[in-house]
Design an enzyme around this catalytic site. Structure first.
Site, PDB file in Angstrom:
ATOM      1  N   GLU A 470       0.731  -1.183  -0.288  1.00 56.05           N
ATOM      2  CA  GLU A 470       0.163  -0.166  -0.381  1.00 56.05           C
ATOM      3  C   GLU A 470       1.075   0.951  -0.167  1.00 56.05           C
ATOM      4  O   GLU A 470       1.246   2.464   1.061  1.00 56.05           O
ATOM      5  CB  GLU A 470      -0.995  -0.085   0.951  1.00 56.05           C
ATOM      6  CG  GLU A 470      -1.524  -1.140   0.902  1.00 56.05           C
ATOM      7  CD  GLU A 470      -3.465  -1.206   1.976  1.00 56.05           C
ATOM      8  OE1 GLU A 470      -3.578   0.153   2.836  1.00 56.05           O
ATOM      9  OE2 GLU A 470      -4.083  -1.948   1.509  1.00 56.05           O
ATOM     10  N   GLU A 545      -3.946  -8.736  -0.779  1.00 52.13           N
ATOM     11  CA  GLU A 545      -4.590  -8.989   0.976  1.00 52.13           C
ATOM     12  C   GLU A 545      -5.935  -8.584   0.391  1.00 52.13           C
ATOM     13  O   GLU A 545      -6.484  -8.564  -0.109  1.00 52.13           O
ATOM     14  CB  GLU A 545      -4.042  -7.617   1.961  1.00 52.13           C
ATOM     15  CG  GLU A 545      -4.210  -7.619   2.940  1.00 52.13           C
ATOM     16  CD  GLU A 545      -3.440  -6.242   3.533  1.00 52.13           C
ATOM     17  OE1 GLU A 545      -1.764  -5.865   3.510  1.00 52.13           O
ATOM     18  OE2 GLU A 545      -3.717  -5.583   4.623  1.00 52.13           O
TER      19      GLU A 545
END
Ligand code: GAL
Length: 875
Positions: A470, A545
């Protein structure tokens, strides 16, 4: 050096990990544990606070990374003089006798105490600050002329190392492994003193990072001409059922004053179950000869062919060892072992992931590095237990979120058959916390990344490198430029594996970022898979994820709502597995998307285990919490916010785990097991059946099974037989009216009976019961027994909703290293001899004190019959 002198030499060392003795009986290489006999103190000496802060001294440390800086013009020279002389703790004659004796691995934060005012995001434990470690040791005079390398597998963080008062080097990234050459500073035949300073900045982590030298430390001794640190790279460019080509690239370092003409011989063995090479040689490489200049490194590739190779796979994780001998002037001068596996991997846009040519769906979990109540101090048995539980659930992959893992985790994954996504960073130049890695990125990313790749690239378990999680730059030209560099470095160091990045911005799948990586990773984007494929027909996709479903083991709140933002009460989360923060989904939603788009290589669920810190939905900033919590709590929080400017949240560990902080499965363990182990007959019912206050009221029942149909019975009456429809992963009876008694689920598969289970209303709590995971442990001061403690009724049924305080007594050669209960709001210390049960369960972890014998553990709780268990510590 002769073999018999060895045990004397390593007085300070606890275990001889590896001792390579040449044909003539000479010790060629030794790698010994350097974990014992350290002394520890928090804080800098008075007057020296801040003198060694990284900003001031970084020029000294940067030089340590030169080996990992490819462009010679970017390598740094160390300033002249000696860093830190004025700081008392660096000096060999400093009297450290009143410091705390510690054994590594050591996490200075885990003993607490928990404090309400500490940030819940990083565990409400005191992990930050400065800490010093010192160790006195000797090496014999006869080792003059030998080389000594100190290997530190991980120190949190900003490590600086002195030997005998002289600065050796350092490494800031707390998750990196690094090695320092002690040779110029070591004094054979006398006492030597190592001093290590760590500095762990506050506001540097989104989870509990721990503090201290939390992984293993080793001392490696070699001759002047030796295989360099991380000096082998094994690849298998051609693999077929009949043969495998094995290329062993060996880098030889020549620290002698003269050029060295060496012959490198490599033979290959299978790895035995005991971790040692089996005697038979399965292949021999053609010897290669190279000449290495004084003070330089030289590399050569030796090639061997293994006939009928035993492939490494999830089911059969076969391993080999390449044993490399370096010969100079006709004599062996070093011998080095490299474990590896023979397998092929490929990611394909249409087929997903292929291992040895066969499609394998990645059934993975993300994990942080802490071991629950043991903190971040590495313990191999604790890690192995985690992997055993994950295997039991059907997981086949691990993502080392969001940093390089302990090397032992990779060894275990090699040995136990797990696929690994090995990740480097949680941020690049733009930070997520005030003091996180973004402060180091420019100076250190190349060094950290190359070091990680060189350390890890021989592990067959690793199938993907991840350049980050991220990353905030993922939708900017700057991000594309950095990603390009990181991918290039990975390809330079290891052309055999693809590189991914875990992206949470939808745009990253379309803005060009997706084209930089070999495999694109989406976090929490099940709704995007189809569109991504249409836009990027040739880019493999993995769900890097997923889920982030939250729950507290054994908590159920009514009425049950399907709204994912409900289910929160009293700082707990209902375990109906329906609740998730705004960006996240239930497991079922991800399953449906993966079924609809089978080209997705699989998923990595957030997370396998609960971890310390990040107690979403009760963590982070107060506004996040206000956004998705129950009305009552919200009102209280709003009042606190008005009156005191902040909310008092007790939560200190995550709710994301499929398995709780103790290693106890939550309900959703069985939802994943039902999907990931379709051949295992199983059925699981939730909730428990002790609801005296709900007689006559609705208590919905959910059933997870690897079958396709279930009939549910309440006190013998059928509540109907239900079949899973397409896209359905659980069976639900939402209208059940509670009455005490028994709830029985009979599962069917293809019309045949498949599995059966019953949940009963229990009697009142009557006794404590103890159930160790193993009744024999090694008497090595490392091995652990994990004892599950239950509050049961007279018939031995675990009584849910019990919270009794339990006291433990231990005698014999064992000690209680931690207790825990899986309650994310508990502030009871982990290092104690008592713990409150949380919904019927708690955990005691026992370690041997090093002597063989019988360890007896007793558990007492007021008003309940006590329990005892015996564990044998064997030599
Ligand atoms: C993700 C992040 C993880 C963790 C998770 C919680 O966005 O990558 O580190 O914070 O959210 O849901």
């Amino acid at each position: 050096m002769k073999k018999e002198t060895v045990s004397k030499i390593w007085r300070a060392a606890f275990v001889i990990a590896l001792l390579i003795v040449g044909a003539e009986g000479a010790v060629l290489r030794e790698r010994v544990s350097f974990n014992s006999d350290w002394r520890f103190r928090k804080g800098d000496p008075p007057g020296a606070e801040g003198v060694l802060s990284y900003a001031r001294i970084k020029e000294w440390v940067l030089a340590t990374g030169n080996e990992f800086t490819r462009d010679p013009t970017k390598r740094r020279e160390r300033p002249s003089g000696n860093l830190g002389e004025e700081v008392a703790y660096t000096r060999p004659d400093f009297d450290d006798r009143d410091w705390q004796p510690v054994e590594l691995p050591h996490d200075w934060g885990i003993e607490g105490p928990f404090k309400q005012e500490y940030p819940g995001e990083s565990g409400k434990l005191p992990w930050w600050g400065v800490g010093w470690y010192r160790k006195h040791f000797t090496v014999p005079r006869s080792s003059d002329g030998r080389r000594f390398l100190l290997e530190i597998d991980g120190a949190m963080a900003y490590a600086l190392v002195w030997l005998n008062g002289r600065f050796v080097g350092g490494w800031p990234y707390g998750y990196a492994s690094f090695a320092l050459d002690l040779t110029p500073y070591i004094e054979p035949g006398r006492e030597n003193v190592l001093a290590i300073r760590l500095d762990n900045p506050p506001e540097s982590s989104r989870w509990y990072p721990g503090g201290g030298i939390y992984r293993n430390v080793w001392l490696v001794e070699t001759g002047p001409v030796h295989v360099a640190h991380w000096g082998t790279y094994v690849t298998t460019p051609e693999v077929s059922p009949t043969s495998a080509t094995v290329n062993v690239e060996v880098t030889v370092a020549n620290a002698s004053p003269a050029p060295a003409a060496v012959t490198i011989r490599t033979r290959i063995h299978q790895l035995g179950a005991d971790g040692r090479p089996l005697p038979a040689t399965v292949a021999v490489a053609q010897p290669v000869e190279i000449s290495v200049a004084s003070g330089a490194n030289g590399s050569a590739v030796a090639q061997a062919k293994i006939r009928a190779p035993k492939l490494w796979s999830i089911e059969n994780p076969n391993l080999y060892v390449a044993v490399t001998t370096v010969i100079a002037n006709g004599r062996p001068v070093d011998e080095y072992e490299t474990r590896f596996g023979v397998r092929t991997i490929r990611f394909d846009a249409q087929q997903g992931f292929l291992l040895n040519g066969k499609r394998v769906k990645i059934q993975g979990v993300c994990n942080h590095h802490d071991l629950g109540p043991l903190g971040t101090a590495l313990n191999v048995r604790a890690l192995e237990r985690q992997l055993e539980l994950l295997k039991e659930m059907g997981a086949n992959a691990i993502r080392t979120s969001h940093n390089p893992p302990a090397p032992e985790l990779l060894d275990l994954c090699d040995r136990m058959g797990f696929l690994v996504m090995d990740e480097a960073f949680d941020c690049w130049r733009r930070g997520k916390k005030e003091n996180d890695y973004h402060l180091l990125f420019d100076d250190w990313h190349e060094k950290d990344w190359r070091a990680q790749l060189r350390r890890d690239r021989n592990h067959p378990s690793i199938i993907l490198w991840s350049i980050g999680n991220e990353i905030l730059e993922q939708n900017s030209p700057e991000g594309i430029q950095i990603a390009t560099e990181l991918v290039r470095i990975a390809h330079e160091e290891d052309p055999t594996r693809p590189v991914t990045a875990a992206c949470n911005f939808t745009e990253a799948g379309y803005n060009g970022f997706q084209k930089i990586v070999d495999v694109f990773g989406y976090n929490y984007k099940p709704m995007e898979y189809g569109k991504f494929r249409r836009a990027n027909p040739n880019i493999p996709l993995v769900a890097s994820e997923t889920a982030s479903t939250v729950s507290s083991r054994g908590e159920y709140f009514f009425p049950v709502s399907d709204d994912k933002s409900k289910g929160f009460f009293n700082f707990q989360v209902s375990s109906y597995d329906l609740y998730a923060p705004p960006w996240a989904t239930t497991p079922d939603t991800e399953f449906a998307a993966q079924d609809q788009y089978p080209f997705v290589a699989g998923e990595f669920v957030w997370t396998g285990f609960d971890y310390l810190g990040e107690p979403t939905p009760y963590g982070g900033d107060s506004t996040t919490m206000l956004a998705f919590t129950d009305a009552e709590l919200r009102a209280r929080a709003e009042r606190e916010l008005r009156e005191r400017g902040k909310i008092s949240v007790p939560s200190r560990s995550s709710y994301f785990g499929i398995i709780d902080l103790c290693g106890f499965p939550k309900d959703r363990f069985y939802l994943y097991q039902a999907r990931w182990r379709p051949d295992l007959p199983m059925v699981h019912i939730l909730p428990h059946w002790n609801w005296p206050e709900r007689i006559g009221q609705n208590v919905p029942v959910h059933v997870y099974t690897s079958g396709d149909e279930v009939e549910l019975f309440l006190n013998g009456r059928s509540l109907g037989r239900r079949k899973k429809g397409p896209g359905q992963y659980r069976l639900r009876w939402d209208d059940v009216v509670y009455e005490p008694g028994s709830l029985r689920a009979v599962a069917y598969k293809n019309g045949r009976k498949w599995a059966e289970t019953t949940v009963r209303t229990t009697g009142p709590a009557a006794r404590v019961s103890l159930n160790p995971d193993r009744v024999r442990i090694r008497a090595d001061r490392k091995d652990l027994a994990f004892i599950t403690v239950r509050i049961t009724d007279r018939d031995g049924l675990t009584v849910p909703r019990t919270h009794n305080l339990i006291r433990f007594h231990i005698d014999g050669p064992g000690e209680i290293v931690a207790v825990a209960n899986g309650d994310a709001t508990s502030h009871m210390p982990f290092k104690a001899n008592e713990m409150r049960a949380f919904n019927g369960l708690c955990l005691v972890i026992v370690r041997s004190t090093g002597r063989a014998g019988t360890i007896r553990v007793r558990a007492q709780a007021e008003g309940l019959a006590e329990a005892a268990t015996v564990i044998t510590a064997t030599p």
